[in-house]
Write a protein that holds these residues in place. Structure first.
Motif, PDB file in Angstrom:
ATOM      1  N   PHE A 284       0.832  -1.201   0.000  1.00 16.04           N
ATOM      2  CA  PHE A 284       0.000   0.000   0.000  1.00 16.04           C
ATOM      3  C   PHE A 284       0.869   1.255   0.000  1.00 16.04           C
ATOM      4  O   PHE A 284       0.605   2.207  -0.749  1.00 16.04           O
ATOM      5  CB  PHE A 284      -0.918   0.008   1.214  1.00 16.04           C
ATOM      6  CG  PHE A 284      -1.769   1.253   1.303  1.00 16.04           C
ATOM      7  CD1 PHE A 284      -2.982   1.319   0.658  1.00 16.04           C
ATOM      8  CD2 PHE A 284      -1.326   2.359   2.023  1.00 16.04           C
ATOM      9  CE1 PHE A 284      -3.761   2.472   0.722  1.00 16.04           C
ATOM     10  CE2 PHE A 284      -2.092   3.510   2.090  1.00 16.04           C
ATOM     11  CZ  PHE A 284      -3.307   3.571   1.438  1.00 16.04           C
ATOM     12  N   ARG A 285       1.910   1.265   0.836  1.00 11.21           N
ATOM     13  CA  ARG A 285       2.766   2.449   0.925  1.00 11.21           C
ATOM     14  C   ARG A 285       3.427   2.751  -0.414  1.00 11.21           C
ATOM     15  O   ARG A 285       3.530   3.914  -0.824  1.00 11.21           O
ATOM     16  CB  ARG A 285       3.831   2.259   2.005  1.00 11.21           C
ATOM     17  CG  ARG A 285       4.801   3.435   2.109  1.00 11.21           C
ATOM     18  CD  ARG A 285       5.805   3.251   3.223  1.00 11.21           C
ATOM     19  NE  ARG A 285       5.196   3.365   4.540  1.00 11.21           N
ATOM     20  CZ  ARG A 285       4.884   4.513   5.124  1.00 11.21           C
ATOM     21  NH1 ARG A 285       5.115   5.665   4.490  1.00 11.21           N
ATOM     22  NH2 ARG A 285       4.347   4.530   6.314  1.00 11.21           N
ATOM     23  N   LEU A 319      -4.938   1.442   8.840  1.00 10.75           N
ATOM     24  CA  LEU A 319      -5.478   2.744   9.203  1.00 10.75           C
ATOM     25  C   LEU A 319      -4.393   3.813   9.403  1.00 10.75           C
ATOM     26  O   LEU A 319      -4.587   4.961   8.974  1.00 10.75           O
ATOM     27  CB  LEU A 319      -6.362   2.623  10.444  1.00 10.75           C
ATOM     28  CG  LEU A 319      -7.677   1.851  10.230  1.00 10.75           C
ATOM     29  CD1 LEU A 319      -8.475   1.783  11.531  1.00 10.75           C
ATOM     30  CD2 LEU A 319      -8.520   2.479   9.125  1.00 10.75           C
ATOM     31  N   PRO A 320      -3.253   3.514  10.025  1.00 10.50           N
ATOM     32  CA  PRO A 320      -2.229   4.552  10.117  1.00 10.50           C
ATOM     33  C   PRO A 320      -1.766   5.068   8.761  1.00 10.50           C
ATOM     34  O   PRO A 320      -1.483   6.265   8.605  1.00 10.50           O
ATOM     35  CB  PRO A 320      -1.087   3.847  10.870  1.00 10.50           C
ATOM     36  CG  PRO A 320      -1.748   2.762  11.645  1.00 10.50           C
ATOM     37  CD  PRO A 320      -2.862   2.284  10.773  1.00 10.50           C
ATOM     38  N   LEU A 321      -1.709   4.187   7.774  1.00 12.57           N
ATOM     39  CA  LEU A 321      -1.285   4.606   6.441  1.00 12.57           C
ATOM     40  C   LEU A 321      -2.378   5.389   5.725  1.00 12.57           C
ATOM     41  O   LEU A 321      -2.080   6.303   4.938  1.00 12.57           O
ATOM     42  CB  LEU A 321      -0.884   3.386   5.612  1.00 12.57           C
ATOM     43  CG  LEU A 321       0.411   2.695   6.050  1.00 12.57           C
ATOM     44  CD1 LEU A 321       0.653   1.438   5.243  1.00 12.57           C
ATOM     45  CD2 LEU A 321       1.598   3.644   5.901  1.00 12.57           C
ATOM     46  N   LEU A 322      -3.635   5.059   5.966  1.00 13.77           N
ATOM     47  CA  LEU A 322      -4.720   5.844   5.389  1.00 13.77           C
ATOM     48  C   LEU A 322      -4.721   7.255   5.979  1.00 13.77           C
ATOM     49  O   LEU A 322      -4.990   8.234   5.268  1.00 13.77           O
ATOM     50  CB  LEU A 322      -6.062   5.161   5.635  1.00 13.77           C
ATOM     51  CG  LEU A 322      -6.307   3.866   4.846  1.00 13.77           C
ATOM     52  CD1 LEU A 322      -7.600   3.198   5.299  1.00 13.77           C
ATOM     53  CD2 LEU A 322      -6.344   4.126   3.350  1.00 13.77           C
ATOM     54  N   ILE A 323      -4.412   7.359   7.249  1.00 12.53           N
ATOM     55  CA  ILE A 323      -4.276   8.678   7.870  1.00 12.53           C
ATOM     56  C   ILE A 323      -3.108   9.429   7.236  1.00 12.53           C
ATOM     57  O   ILE A 323      -3.226  10.611   6.873  1.00 12.53           O
ATOM     58  CB  ILE A 323      -4.078   8.537   9.389  1.00 12.53           C
ATOM     59  CG1 ILE A 323      -5.347   7.968  10.038  1.00 12.53           C
ATOM     60  CG2 ILE A 323      -3.720   9.886  10.018  1.00 12.53           C
ATOM     61  CD1 ILE A 323      -5.170   7.531  11.480  1.00 12.53           C
ATOM     62  N   GLU A 324      -1.983   8.750   7.078  1.00 13.66           N
ATOM     63  CA  GLU A 324      -0.819   9.370   6.442  1.00 13.66           C
ATOM     64  C   GLU A 324      -1.133   9.784   5.007  1.00 13.66           C
ATOM     65  O   GLU A 324      -0.605  10.794   4.507  1.00 13.66           O
ATOM     66  CB  GLU A 324       0.360   8.394   6.461  1.00 13.66           C
ATOM     67  CG  GLU A 324       1.659   8.978   5.921  1.00 13.66           C
ATOM     68  CD  GLU A 324       2.816   7.987   5.977  1.00 13.66           C
ATOM     69  OE1 GLU A 324       3.802   8.182   5.246  1.00 13.66           O
ATOM     70  OE2 GLU A 324       2.720   7.009   6.758  1.00 13.66           O
ATOM     71  N   ALA A 325      -1.986   9.023   4.336  1.00 15.51           N
ATOM     72  CA  ALA A 325      -2.361   9.335   2.958  1.00 15.51           C
ATOM     73  C   ALA A 325      -3.278  10.542   2.861  1.00 15.51           C
ATOM     74  O   ALA A 325      -3.542  11.027   1.758  1.00 15.51           O
ATOM     75  CB  ALA A 325      -3.031   8.122   2.316  1.00 15.51           C
ATOM     76  N   GLY A 326      -3.791  11.025   3.999  1.00 12.95           N
ATOM     77  CA  GLY A 326      -4.563  12.256   3.996  1.00 12.95           C
ATOM     78  C   GLY A 326      -6.057  12.101   4.154  1.00 12.95           C
ATOM     79  O   GLY A 326      -6.807  13.075   3.982  1.00 12.95           O
ATOM     80  N   PHE A 327      -6.526  10.915   4.516  1.00 12.39           N
ATOM     81  CA  PHE A 327      -7.960  10.719   4.679  1.00 12.39           C
ATOM     82  C   PHE A 327      -8.411  11.169   6.066  1.00 12.39           C
ATOM     83  O   PHE A 327      -7.737  10.916   7.064  1.00 12.39           O
ATOM     84  CB  PHE A 327      -8.327   9.252   4.447  1.00 12.39           C
ATOM     85  CG  PHE A 327      -8.160   8.831   3.014  1.00 12.39           C
ATOM     86  CD1 PHE A 327      -9.064   9.250   2.052  1.00 12.39           C
ATOM     87  CD2 PHE A 327      -7.079   8.049   2.621  1.00 12.39           C
ATOM     88  CE1 PHE A 327      -8.899   8.881   0.719  1.00 12.39           C
ATOM     89  CE2 PHE A 327      -6.911   7.682   1.303  1.00 12.39           C
ATOM     90  CZ  PHE A 327      -7.821   8.100   0.340  1.00 12.39           C
TER      91      PHE A 327
END
Length: 416
Positions: A284-285, A319-327
Protein backbone atom coordinates in the motif's frame (compact mmCIF):
# COMPACT_ATOMS: atom_id res chain seq x y z
CA UNK A 1 -28.57 23.13 15.68
CA UNK A 2 -28.94 22.56 11.94
CA UNK A 3 -28.00 19.28 10.32
CA UNK A 4 -25.07 20.98 8.59
CA UNK A 5 -23.78 22.35 11.88
CA UNK A 6 -24.27 18.95 13.54
CA UNK A 7 -22.21 17.13 10.91
CA UNK A 8 -19.55 19.84 10.89
CA UNK A 9 -19.01 19.46 14.65
CA UNK A 10 -18.62 15.71 14.21
CA UNK A 11 -16.07 16.30 11.43
CA UNK A 12 -14.14 18.54 13.83
CA UNK A 13 -14.15 15.80 16.50
CA UNK A 14 -16.50 17.79 18.69
CA UNK A 15 -19.79 16.69 20.24
CA UNK A 16 -22.99 17.92 18.56
CA UNK A 17 -26.43 18.01 20.17
CA UNK A 18 -27.12 14.45 18.94
CA UNK A 19 -25.50 11.78 16.79
CA UNK A 20 -25.52 12.90 13.14
CA UNK A 21 -26.93 10.37 10.66
CA UNK A 22 -26.48 9.45 7.02
CA UNK A 23 -29.21 7.34 5.46
CA UNK A 24 -29.02 6.83 1.71
CA UNK A 25 -26.62 9.61 0.77
CA UNK A 26 -24.06 7.68 -1.27
CA UNK A 27 -23.54 4.42 -3.13
CA UNK A 28 -21.82 3.04 -0.03
CA UNK A 29 -24.15 4.42 2.64
CA UNK A 30 -27.34 3.69 0.75
CA UNK A 31 -30.60 1.81 1.14
CA UNK A 32 -31.78 -0.83 -1.33
CA UNK A 33 -34.86 0.27 -3.27
CA UNK A 34 -37.19 -2.45 -1.87
CA UNK A 35 -36.39 -1.35 1.67
CA UNK A 36 -36.93 2.31 0.78
CA UNK A 37 -40.37 1.39 -0.54
CA UNK A 38 -41.25 -0.61 2.59
CA UNK A 39 -40.10 2.23 4.83
CA UNK A 40 -42.25 4.75 2.99
CA UNK A 41 -45.28 2.49 3.33
CA UNK A 42 -44.67 1.76 7.01
CA UNK A 43 -44.20 5.44 7.83
CA UNK A 44 -47.38 6.45 6.02
CA UNK A 45 -45.59 8.33 3.24
CA UNK A 46 -46.88 8.32 -0.35
CA UNK A 47 -46.13 4.95 -1.97
CA UNK A 48 -44.64 6.42 -5.11
CA UNK A 49 -42.16 4.49 -7.28
CA UNK A 50 -38.68 4.64 -5.78
CA UNK A 51 -36.19 6.64 -7.84
CA UNK A 52 -33.03 4.61 -8.51
CA UNK A 53 -29.92 6.75 -8.05
CA UNK A 54 -27.43 3.88 -8.44
CA UNK A 55 -28.63 1.40 -11.09
CA UNK A 56 -25.64 -0.89 -10.56
CA UNK A 57 -26.63 -1.58 -6.94
CA UNK A 58 -30.31 -0.63 -7.35
CA UNK A 59 -30.17 1.82 -4.46
CA UNK A 60 -33.21 3.99 -3.85
CA UNK A 61 -33.28 7.74 -3.44
CA UNK A 62 -34.24 8.94 0.03
CA UNK A 63 -36.57 11.82 -0.78
CA UNK A 64 -37.01 14.79 1.51
CA UNK A 65 -40.08 13.44 3.31
CA UNK A 66 -38.36 10.14 4.14
CA UNK A 67 -35.12 11.88 5.03
CA UNK A 68 -36.96 13.99 7.60
CA UNK A 69 -38.83 10.99 8.97
CA UNK A 70 -35.52 9.18 9.51
CA UNK A 71 -33.80 12.26 10.94
CA UNK A 72 -30.97 12.12 8.40
CA UNK A 73 -28.50 15.01 8.35
CA UNK A 74 -26.83 14.59 4.97
CA UNK A 75 -27.79 14.93 1.32
CA UNK A 76 -25.91 14.20 -1.88
CA UNK A 77 -25.37 15.84 -5.23
CA UNK A 78 -27.22 13.66 -7.76
CA UNK A 79 -24.70 11.95 -10.07
CA UNK A 80 -25.07 12.88 -13.74
CA UNK A 81 -23.99 9.43 -14.90
CA UNK A 82 -23.63 5.95 -13.49
CA UNK A 83 -21.49 2.83 -13.74
CA UNK A 84 -23.26 1.81 -16.95
CA UNK A 85 -22.28 5.03 -18.68
CA UNK A 86 -25.71 6.49 -19.42
CA UNK A 87 -27.68 9.45 -18.13
CA UNK A 88 -28.84 8.80 -14.58
CA UNK A 89 -32.17 10.65 -14.59
CA UNK A 90 -34.87 8.25 -13.27
CA UNK A 91 -37.80 8.53 -15.69
CA UNK A 92 -38.86 5.03 -16.80
CA UNK A 93 -41.11 2.71 -14.73
CA UNK A 94 -39.75 -0.72 -13.86
CA UNK A 95 -40.82 -3.44 -11.44
CA UNK A 96 -38.15 -5.30 -9.48
CA UNK A 97 -38.21 -9.05 -8.86
CA UNK A 98 -40.03 -8.66 -5.55
CA UNK A 99 -42.65 -6.32 -7.00
CA UNK A 100 -41.07 -3.03 -5.90
CA UNK A 101 -42.06 -0.24 -8.31
CA UNK A 102 -39.11 1.96 -9.26
CA UNK A 103 -38.07 4.60 -11.78
CA UNK A 104 -34.92 3.88 -13.77
CA UNK A 105 -32.93 5.84 -16.39
CA UNK A 106 -34.19 5.88 -19.97
CA UNK A 107 -31.33 3.67 -21.23
CA UNK A 108 -31.82 1.06 -18.48
CA UNK A 109 -32.72 -2.31 -20.06
CA UNK A 110 -35.97 -3.65 -18.58
CA UNK A 111 -36.27 -6.81 -20.70
CA UNK A 112 -35.52 -10.05 -18.87
CA UNK A 113 -33.94 -13.01 -20.63
CA UNK A 114 -35.80 -16.34 -20.81
CA UNK A 115 -33.66 -17.68 -17.94
CA UNK A 116 -34.63 -14.78 -15.68
CA UNK A 117 -31.41 -12.79 -15.97
CA UNK A 118 -31.40 -9.06 -16.68
CA UNK A 119 -28.56 -7.51 -18.67
CA UNK A 120 -27.34 -3.92 -18.84
CA UNK A 121 -25.25 -2.42 -21.62
CA UNK A 122 -22.61 0.30 -21.53
CA UNK A 123 -24.25 3.48 -22.71
CA UNK A 124 -27.38 1.44 -23.38
CA UNK A 125 -25.76 0.21 -26.62
CA UNK A 126 -26.76 -3.38 -27.42
CA UNK A 127 -24.33 -3.59 -30.31
CA UNK A 128 -21.77 -4.67 -27.72
CA UNK A 129 -21.82 -7.47 -25.11
CA UNK A 130 -23.58 -6.61 -21.84
CA UNK A 131 -21.45 -5.04 -19.14
CA UNK A 132 -23.64 -6.06 -16.20
CA UNK A 133 -25.93 -8.93 -15.30
CA UNK A 134 -28.52 -9.31 -12.55
CA UNK A 135 -29.01 -13.00 -11.70
CA UNK A 136 -32.46 -14.54 -11.65
CA UNK A 137 -34.33 -13.27 -8.58
CA UNK A 138 -31.40 -10.94 -7.86
CA UNK A 139 -31.53 -7.35 -6.59
CA UNK A 140 -28.39 -5.80 -8.10
CA UNK A 141 -25.91 -6.30 -10.90
CA UNK A 142 -22.57 -8.05 -11.27
CA UNK A 143 -20.00 -6.76 -13.75
CA UNK A 144 -19.10 -8.90 -16.74
CA UNK A 145 -15.51 -9.18 -17.93
CA UNK A 146 -15.39 -8.38 -21.64
CA UNK A 147 -11.77 -7.47 -22.21
CA UNK A 148 -9.57 -10.02 -23.98
CA UNK A 149 -7.39 -11.89 -21.43
CA UNK A 150 -3.72 -11.03 -21.55
CA UNK A 151 -1.25 -13.62 -22.74
CA UNK A 152 1.29 -14.79 -20.16
CA UNK A 153 4.09 -12.77 -21.77
CA UNK A 154 1.95 -9.78 -22.81
CA UNK A 155 2.65 -6.38 -21.30
CA UNK A 156 -0.54 -4.33 -20.82
CA UNK A 157 -0.69 -0.80 -22.13
CA UNK A 158 -1.47 1.75 -19.39
CA UNK A 159 -3.52 3.76 -21.90
CA UNK A 160 -6.07 0.94 -22.02
CA UNK A 161 -6.78 1.25 -18.30
CA UNK A 162 -7.07 5.02 -18.54
CA UNK A 163 -9.76 5.22 -21.21
CA UNK A 164 -12.54 5.96 -18.72
CA UNK A 165 -10.67 8.81 -17.00
CA UNK A 166 -11.35 12.07 -18.81
CA UNK A 167 -11.50 15.77 -18.02
CA UNK A 168 -14.80 17.34 -17.04
CA UNK A 169 -16.53 19.34 -19.75
CA UNK A 170 -18.07 22.77 -19.33
CA UNK A 171 -21.67 21.51 -19.60
CA UNK A 172 -21.16 19.01 -16.76
CA UNK A 173 -19.47 21.60 -14.57
CA UNK A 174 -22.29 24.11 -14.99
CA UNK A 175 -24.87 21.43 -14.18
CA UNK A 176 -22.95 20.52 -11.03
CA UNK A 177 -22.67 24.18 -10.03
CA UNK A 178 -26.40 24.86 -10.44
CA UNK A 179 -27.52 21.71 -8.63
CA UNK A 180 -25.09 22.10 -5.73
CA UNK A 181 -25.98 25.75 -5.20
CA UNK A 182 -29.70 24.93 -5.22
CA UNK A 183 -29.22 22.07 -2.77
CA UNK A 184 -27.11 24.19 -0.43
CA UNK A 185 -29.63 27.03 -0.39
CA UNK A 186 -32.75 24.85 -0.05
CA UNK A 187 -31.50 22.52 2.69
CA UNK A 188 -29.70 22.85 5.99
CA UNK A 189 -28.12 19.42 5.54
CA UNK A 190 -24.44 18.72 5.01
CA UNK A 191 -23.73 17.95 1.36
CA UNK A 192 -21.71 14.82 0.65
CA UNK A 193 -20.32 14.60 -2.86
CA UNK A 194 -18.76 11.88 -4.96
CA UNK A 195 -16.69 14.62 -6.50
CA UNK A 196 -15.67 14.76 -10.14
CA UNK A 197 -15.12 11.01 -10.46
CA UNK A 198 -11.91 9.31 -11.46
CA UNK A 199 -10.34 9.68 -8.00
CA UNK A 200 -10.79 6.05 -6.97
CA UNK A 201 -7.57 4.10 -7.31
CA UNK A 202 -8.13 0.45 -8.17
CA UNK A 203 -11.76 0.41 -7.08
CA UNK A 204 -13.08 -2.94 -8.28
CA UNK A 205 -16.47 -1.39 -9.03
CA UNK A 206 -14.70 0.51 -11.82
CA UNK A 207 -11.97 -1.90 -12.93
CA UNK A 208 -14.24 -3.93 -15.29
CA UNK A 209 -15.22 -0.61 -16.94
CA UNK A 210 -18.94 -1.32 -17.14
CA UNK A 211 -19.35 2.14 -18.68
CA UNK A 212 -17.19 1.36 -21.74
CA UNK A 213 -18.46 -0.46 -24.81
CA UNK A 214 -15.21 -2.23 -25.60
CA UNK A 215 -12.81 -2.09 -22.64
CA UNK A 216 -9.21 -3.21 -23.00
CA UNK A 217 -6.35 -3.76 -20.59
CA UNK A 218 -6.39 -5.44 -17.18
CA UNK A 219 -10.11 -5.75 -16.43
CA UNK A 220 -10.46 -9.13 -14.72
CA UNK A 221 -10.62 -8.64 -10.95
CA UNK A 222 -8.26 -11.46 -10.02
CA UNK A 223 -5.75 -10.25 -12.58
CA UNK A 224 -6.06 -6.70 -11.26
CA UNK A 225 -5.49 -7.72 -7.65
CA UNK A 226 -2.23 -9.50 -8.46
CA UNK A 227 -0.96 -6.76 -10.77
CA UNK A 228 0.72 -4.71 -8.01
CA UNK A 229 2.98 -7.73 -7.45
CA UNK A 230 3.56 -8.90 -11.02
CA UNK A 231 3.18 -5.56 -12.88
CA UNK A 232 4.16 -2.83 -10.38
CA UNK A 233 5.45 -0.40 -13.01
CA UNK A 234 2.20 -0.72 -14.96
CA UNK A 235 0.06 0.02 -11.90
CA UNK A 236 2.23 3.00 -10.94
CA UNK A 237 1.94 4.51 -14.40
CA UNK A 238 -1.83 4.02 -14.47
CA UNK A 239 -2.22 5.60 -11.03
CA UNK A 240 0.21 8.43 -11.80
CA UNK A 241 -1.59 9.46 -14.97
CA UNK A 242 -5.03 8.90 -13.44
CA UNK A 243 -4.10 11.09 -10.48
CA UNK A 244 -2.91 13.91 -12.74
CA UNK A 245 -6.30 13.89 -14.46
CA UNK A 246 -8.07 13.69 -11.10
CA UNK A 247 -6.27 16.74 -9.68
CA UNK A 248 -7.16 18.79 -12.76
CA UNK A 249 -10.77 17.74 -12.33
CA UNK A 250 -10.70 18.52 -8.62
CA UNK A 251 -9.58 22.08 -9.41
CA UNK A 252 -12.42 22.58 -11.89
CA UNK A 253 -14.89 20.90 -9.55
CA UNK A 254 -13.94 23.22 -6.71
CA UNK A 255 -14.43 26.25 -8.95
CA UNK A 256 -17.96 24.97 -9.58
CA UNK A 257 -19.04 23.99 -6.05
CA UNK A 258 -16.68 25.85 -3.72
CA UNK A 259 -17.06 24.99 -0.05
CA UNK A 260 -20.78 24.33 -0.29
CA UNK A 261 -20.01 20.64 0.04
CA UNK A 262 -18.78 19.36 3.40
CA UNK A 263 -17.42 15.95 2.42
CA UNK A 264 -15.97 14.44 -0.73
CA UNK A 265 -15.97 10.67 -1.24
CA UNK A 266 -12.57 10.19 -2.83
CA UNK A 267 -12.22 6.44 -3.18
CA UNK A 268 -14.12 3.22 -2.52
CA UNK A 269 -11.38 0.65 -3.13
CA UNK A 270 -11.51 -2.21 -0.64
CA UNK A 271 -8.28 -3.55 0.85
CA UNK A 272 -9.64 -6.01 3.41
CA UNK A 273 -11.45 -9.31 3.55
CA UNK A 274 -13.45 -10.55 6.52
CA UNK A 275 -10.30 -12.00 8.10
CA UNK A 276 -7.28 -10.04 6.85
CA UNK A 277 -5.80 -7.44 4.54
CA UNK A 278 -5.76 -8.19 0.82
CA UNK A 279 -2.44 -6.41 0.41
CA UNK A 280 0.43 -5.73 2.76
CA UNK A 281 1.03 -2.30 4.30
CA UNK A 282 4.33 -2.19 2.39
CA UNK A 283 2.54 -2.68 -0.93
CA UNK A 284 0.00 0.00 0.00
CA UNK A 285 2.77 2.45 0.92
CA UNK A 286 4.54 1.95 -2.38
CA UNK A 287 1.63 1.49 -4.79
CA UNK A 288 -1.19 3.64 -3.41
CA UNK A 289 -0.12 6.16 -0.79
CA UNK A 290 1.88 8.59 -3.03
CA UNK A 291 -1.01 8.95 -5.47
CA UNK A 292 -3.64 9.41 -2.80
CA UNK A 293 -1.48 12.15 -1.29
CA UNK A 294 -1.32 14.05 -4.56
CA UNK A 295 -5.10 14.36 -4.40
CA UNK A 296 -5.58 14.82 -0.65
CA UNK A 297 -2.78 17.39 -0.40
CA UNK A 298 -4.45 19.53 -3.05
CA UNK A 299 -7.84 19.22 -1.34
CA UNK A 300 -6.52 20.08 2.12
CA UNK A 301 -4.56 23.09 0.88
CA UNK A 302 -7.28 24.54 -1.33
CA UNK A 303 -10.64 23.59 0.22
CA UNK A 304 -12.44 23.05 3.51
CA UNK A 305 -13.66 19.61 2.44
CA UNK A 306 -13.17 16.55 4.59
CA UNK A 307 -12.01 13.50 2.67
CA UNK A 308 -13.95 10.24 2.89
CA UNK A 309 -12.41 6.82 2.24
CA UNK A 310 -14.54 3.70 1.93
CA UNK A 311 -12.67 0.49 2.69
CA UNK A 312 -14.32 -2.74 3.82
CA UNK A 313 -12.88 -5.56 5.86
CA UNK A 314 -10.17 -6.20 8.43
CA UNK A 315 -8.15 -3.05 7.72
CA UNK A 316 -6.99 -1.95 11.19
CA UNK A 317 -3.28 -2.42 10.31
CA UNK A 318 -3.79 -0.11 7.33
CA UNK A 319 -5.48 2.74 9.20
CA UNK A 320 -2.23 4.55 10.12
CA UNK A 321 -1.28 4.61 6.44
CA UNK A 322 -4.72 5.84 5.39
CA UNK A 323 -4.28 8.68 7.87
CA UNK A 324 -0.82 9.37 6.44
CA UNK A 325 -2.36 9.33 2.96
CA UNK A 326 -4.56 12.26 4.00
CA UNK A 327 -7.96 10.72 4.68
CA UNK A 328 -10.14 12.32 7.35
CA UNK A 329 -13.04 9.84 7.35
CA UNK A 330 -13.21 6.04 7.25
CA UNK A 331 -16.25 4.03 6.19
CA UNK A 332 -18.00 1.56 6.59
CA UNK A 333 -16.14 0.59 9.81
CA UNK A 334 -16.79 -3.13 9.47
CA UNK A 335 -16.66 -4.05 13.15
CA UNK A 336 -17.54 -7.69 12.42
CA UNK A 337 -14.22 -8.18 10.61
CA UNK A 338 -11.09 -9.45 12.38
CA UNK A 339 -9.31 -6.85 14.50
CA UNK A 340 -12.02 -4.21 14.08
CA UNK A 341 -13.21 -3.95 17.69
CA UNK A 342 -15.06 -0.62 18.11
CA UNK A 343 -13.40 0.36 21.38
CA UNK A 344 -9.91 -0.42 20.06
CA UNK A 345 -10.56 1.61 16.91
CA UNK A 346 -11.89 4.57 18.88
CA UNK A 347 -9.03 4.50 21.38
CA UNK A 348 -6.29 4.26 18.74
CA UNK A 349 -7.65 6.44 15.94
CA UNK A 350 -10.58 8.44 17.27
CA UNK A 351 -8.60 11.68 17.44
CA UNK A 352 -7.46 11.39 13.80
CA UNK A 353 -10.27 9.66 11.96
CA UNK A 354 -13.99 10.34 11.79
CA UNK A 355 -15.88 7.04 11.85
CA UNK A 356 -18.68 7.21 9.30
CA UNK A 357 -20.59 3.97 9.72
CA UNK A 358 -20.09 1.17 12.22
CA UNK A 359 -23.62 1.69 13.47
CA UNK A 360 -25.05 -1.80 13.08
CA UNK A 361 -23.97 -5.03 11.42
CA UNK A 362 -25.69 -5.40 8.03
CA UNK A 363 -24.44 -8.98 7.61
CA UNK A 364 -26.23 -10.41 10.63
CA UNK A 365 -27.87 -8.17 13.22
CA UNK A 366 -29.87 -5.82 11.00
CA UNK A 367 -31.27 -8.44 8.59
CA UNK A 368 -31.50 -11.41 10.96
CA UNK A 369 -31.56 -10.15 14.56
CA UNK A 370 -34.51 -9.26 16.76
CA UNK A 371 -35.57 -5.65 17.22
CA UNK A 372 -34.09 -5.72 20.72
CA UNK A 373 -30.77 -7.06 19.41
CA UNK A 374 -30.70 -4.26 16.83
CA UNK A 375 -31.36 -1.62 19.48
CA UNK A 376 -28.75 -3.01 21.87
CA UNK A 377 -26.06 -3.11 19.19
CA UNK A 378 -26.84 0.39 17.96
CA UNK A 379 -26.71 1.85 21.47
CA UNK A 380 -23.46 0.04 22.23
CA UNK A 381 -21.72 1.21 19.07
CA UNK A 382 -22.97 4.78 19.40
CA UNK A 383 -21.79 4.98 23.01
CA UNK A 384 -18.28 4.08 21.84
CA UNK A 385 -17.91 5.86 18.52
CA UNK A 386 -19.79 9.04 19.44
CA UNK A 387 -17.79 9.64 22.62
CA UNK A 388 -16.23 13.11 22.14
CA UNK A 389 -17.58 13.41 18.60
CA UNK A 390 -15.91 12.23 15.41
CA UNK A 391 -18.81 9.96 14.39
CA UNK A 392 -21.58 9.96 11.80
CA UNK A 393 -24.03 7.09 12.16
CA UNK A 394 -24.67 4.80 9.24
CA UNK A 395 -25.26 1.11 8.79
CA UNK A 396 -22.15 -0.90 7.96
CA UNK A 397 -22.41 -0.50 4.17
CA UNK A 398 -25.73 -0.36 2.29
CA UNK A 399 -28.90 -1.62 3.98
CA UNK A 400 -29.98 -4.63 1.93
CA UNK A 401 -33.41 -5.60 0.48
CA UNK A 402 -33.97 -8.40 3.02
CA UNK A 403 -33.81 -6.13 6.08
CA UNK A 404 -37.14 -6.30 7.99
CA UNK A 405 -38.64 -2.85 8.10
CA UNK A 406 -39.25 -3.25 11.85
CA UNK A 407 -35.52 -3.78 12.38
CA UNK A 408 -34.62 -0.66 10.45
CA UNK A 409 -37.12 1.37 12.46
CA UNK A 410 -35.80 -0.21 15.69
CA UNK A 411 -32.41 1.18 14.68
CA UNK A 412 -33.96 4.65 14.33
CA UNK A 413 -35.71 4.30 17.69
CA UNK A 414 -32.38 3.48 19.35
CA UNK A 415 -30.93 6.72 18.00
CA UNK A 416 -33.79 8.92 19.14
Amino acid sequence: MTSRERVQLALEHRSPDRTPRDFGTTGITGIAAPLVYKLRRELGLPETPVKIFCPYQMLGAVDEDLRKALGADTVCTWPAGNLFGFDNTPVKPFTMNDGTPVLVPESFNTEYESDGRLYQYAGGDRNYPPSGVMPKDGFYFDATVRAKPLDDDEEPNPKDNLEEFTLLDEKTLRKIEIETRALYESSDCAIVSGGPGGTGLGDIAFVPATMLNDPKGVRDLEDWYISPLIRPDFIKEVFDRQTDIAVKNLKMYYEAVGDRISVIVLCGADFGSQQSLMLSPDVFREMYLPYYKKMTDWIHVNTKWKIFKHCCGAIEPLLPLLIEAGFDIINPVQVSAAGMDPQVLKNKYGDRLVFWGGGVNTQSTLPHGTTNEVKEEVKRHVSIFNNSGGFVFNTIHNAQPNVPVENFLAMIDALN
